[in-house]
Design an enzyme around this catalytic site. Structure first.
Site, PDB file in Angstrom:
ATOM      1  N   GLU A 100       0.837  -1.202   0.000  1.00  0.00           N
ATOM      2  CA  GLU A 100       0.000   0.000   0.000  1.00  0.00           C
ATOM      3  C   GLU A 100       0.870   1.250   0.000  1.00  0.00           C
ATOM      4  OE1 GLU A 100      -2.497   1.583  -0.540  1.00  0.00           O
ATOM      5  OE2 GLU A 100      -4.269   1.066   0.624  1.00  0.00           O
ATOM      6  N   ASP A 101       0.283   2.339  -0.445  1.00  0.00           N
ATOM      7  CA  ASP A 101       1.015   3.598  -0.408  1.00  0.00           C
ATOM      8  C   ASP A 101       1.066   4.155   1.017  1.00  0.00           C
ATOM      9  OD1 ASP A 101      -1.736   4.092  -0.394  1.00  0.00           O
ATOM     10  OD2 ASP A 101      -1.687   5.604  -1.971  1.00  0.00           O
ATOM     11  N   ASP A 104      -3.670   5.173   6.662  1.00  0.00           N
ATOM     12  CA  ASP A 104      -4.216   6.416   7.207  1.00  0.00           C
ATOM     13  C   ASP A 104      -5.233   6.039   8.287  1.00  0.00           C
ATOM     14  OD1 ASP A 104      -4.663   9.189   7.297  1.00  0.00           O
ATOM     15  OD2 ASP A 104      -6.175   9.123   5.741  1.00  0.00           O
ATOM     16  N   PHE A 153      -1.646  16.005   4.436  1.00  0.00           N
ATOM     17  CA  PHE A 153      -1.945  15.348   3.171  1.00  0.00           C
ATOM     18  C   PHE A 153      -0.728  15.442   2.253  1.00  0.00           C
ATOM     19  CE2 PHE A 153      -3.866  14.514  -0.935  1.00  0.00           C
ATOM     20  CZ  PHE A 153      -4.693  13.452  -0.621  1.00  0.00           C
ATOM     21  N   ARG A 166       0.994  11.847  -8.890  1.00  0.00           N
ATOM     22  CA  ARG A 166       1.552  10.513  -8.593  1.00  0.00           C
ATOM     23  C   ARG A 166       2.971  10.391  -9.123  1.00  0.00           C
ATOM     24  NH1 ARG A 166      -2.729   7.249  -6.871  1.00  0.00           N
ATOM     25  NH2 ARG A 166      -4.738   7.612  -7.853  1.00  0.00           N
TER      26      ARG A 166
HETATM   27  P1  IMP Z   1      -7.492   4.723   4.822  1.00  0.00           P
HETATM   28  O1  IMP Z   1      -8.562   3.742   4.511  1.00  0.00           O
HETATM   29  O2  IMP Z   1      -8.025   5.932   5.513  1.00  0.00           O
HETATM   30  O3  IMP Z   1      -6.309   4.130   5.526  1.00  0.00           O
HETATM   31  O4  IMP Z   1      -7.042   5.318   3.424  1.00  0.00           O
HETATM   32  C1  IMP Z   1      -6.060   4.760   2.671  1.00  0.00           C
HETATM   33  C2  IMP Z   1      -5.996   5.416   1.311  1.00  0.00           C
HETATM   34  O5  IMP Z   1      -6.327   6.802   1.365  1.00  0.00           O
HETATM   35  C3  IMP Z   1      -4.600   5.358   0.783  1.00  0.00           C
HETATM   36  O6  IMP Z   1      -4.363   4.166   0.099  1.00  0.00           O
HETATM   37  C4  IMP Z   1      -4.545   6.581  -0.113  1.00  0.00           C
HETATM   38  O7  IMP Z   1      -5.016   6.248  -1.393  1.00  0.00           O
HETATM   39  C5  IMP Z   1      -5.487   7.568   0.522  1.00  0.00           C
HETATM   40  N1  IMP Z   1      -4.741   8.559   1.335  1.00  0.00           N
HETATM   41  C6  IMP Z   1      -4.692   8.650   2.676  1.00  0.00           C
HETATM   42  N2  IMP Z   1      -3.898   9.661   3.076  1.00  0.00           N
HETATM   43  C7  IMP Z   1      -3.409  10.223   1.940  1.00  0.00           C
HETATM   44  C8  IMP Z   1      -2.506  11.319   1.688  1.00  0.00           C
HETATM   45  O8  IMP Z   1      -1.961  11.993   2.578  1.00  0.00           O
HETATM   46  N3  IMP Z   1      -2.244  11.573   0.380  1.00  0.00           N
HETATM   47  C9  IMP Z   1      -2.801  10.868  -0.645  1.00  0.00           C
HETATM   48  N4  IMP Z   1      -3.638   9.849  -0.444  1.00  0.00           N
HETATM   49  C10 IMP Z   1      -3.945   9.521   0.835  1.00  0.00           C
HETATM   50 MG    MG Z   2      -4.496   3.962  -2.188  1.00  0.00          MG
END
Ligand code: IMP
Ligand code: MG
Length: 181
Positions: A100-101, A104, A153, A166
């Site tokens: 995963e990137d 969050d 962010f 990206r």
């Molecule tokens: P989560 O379900 O809240 O953990 O969200 C995960 C996804 O939200 C990641 O795979 C990203 O695609 C997106 N995301 C969360 N934070 C960021 C950020 O700071 N920049 C860009 N994308 C983010």
């Molecule tokens: Mg993602």
């Protein structure tokens, strides 16, 4: 017109990224020496990280990709996860490493792990380039993590804002004015 003009500051530079990716690759190489490693990249944010990481893993691994949606076009989590593109192959008996990137809220990954567990994978671990612990909602931890970052962010090295940025070779923070456009 260079996209870098939209960047307020660089959070993690190219050299720092490549050094860390090499370290993670070496650890994965050790940990998965006797396993049947399948790297599962979560599209599209993991693409740049995964391309670099897989070159740093010295094992006969296989790869697959999955796309899920958890975020709309903005910067806040919806908590909903939908499969946009499923894996191409069966995962029964495989040792999965989800790439995963960023972790969050953790909502995306916790849903995903539950779902993949029910398909009979032998093991499932998670590797994310970035971790934002301040934002966690779901009960989930990373097995491999690149960098812990503050609650800001970020874009670049695969991460987007409205599908853009990206392709920045570093992880950075955008200028305030970009979000107001
Ligand atoms: P989560 O379900 O809240 O953990 O969200 C995960 C996804 O939200 C990641 O795979 C990203 O695609 C997106 N995301 C969360 N934070 C960021 C950020 O700071 N920049 C860009 N994308 C983010
Ligand atoms: Mg993602």
């Amino acid at each position: 017109m260079k996209i870098e003009k939209d960047v307020e500051r660089v959070l993690i530079g190219e050299k720092e990224l490549s050094d860390r990716v090499r370290e993670l690759g070496a650890r994965i190489t050790k940990d998965y020496a006797d396993k049947d490693l399948l790297l599962v990249g979560i599209l599209k944010g993991s693409v740049v990280f995964m391309a670099d990481l897989m070159k740093a893993v010295d094992l006969p691994l296989t790869t697959d990709f999955m796309a899920v949606s958890s975020y709309g076009s903005g910067t806040t989590s919806s908590g909903h996860v939908k499969i946009i593109k499923d894996l191409s192959n069966d995962i029964a008996g495989k040792d999965l490493l989800i790439i995963e990137d960023i972790l969050d809220s953790g909502n995306t990954l916790s849903h995903l792990v539950k779902m993949l567990n029910s398909r009979g994978a032998k093991s499932i671990r998670i590797c994310a380039l970035l971790n934002k612990p301040d934002r966690r909602q779901a009960d989930i931890t990373l097995d491999y993590e690149g960098f812990i970052i503050p609650d800001e962010f970020v874009v670049g090295y695969g991460l987007d804002y409205n599908e853009k940025y990206r392709n920045l070779p570093f992880v950075g923070v955008l200028k305030e004015e970009v979000y107001r456009k």
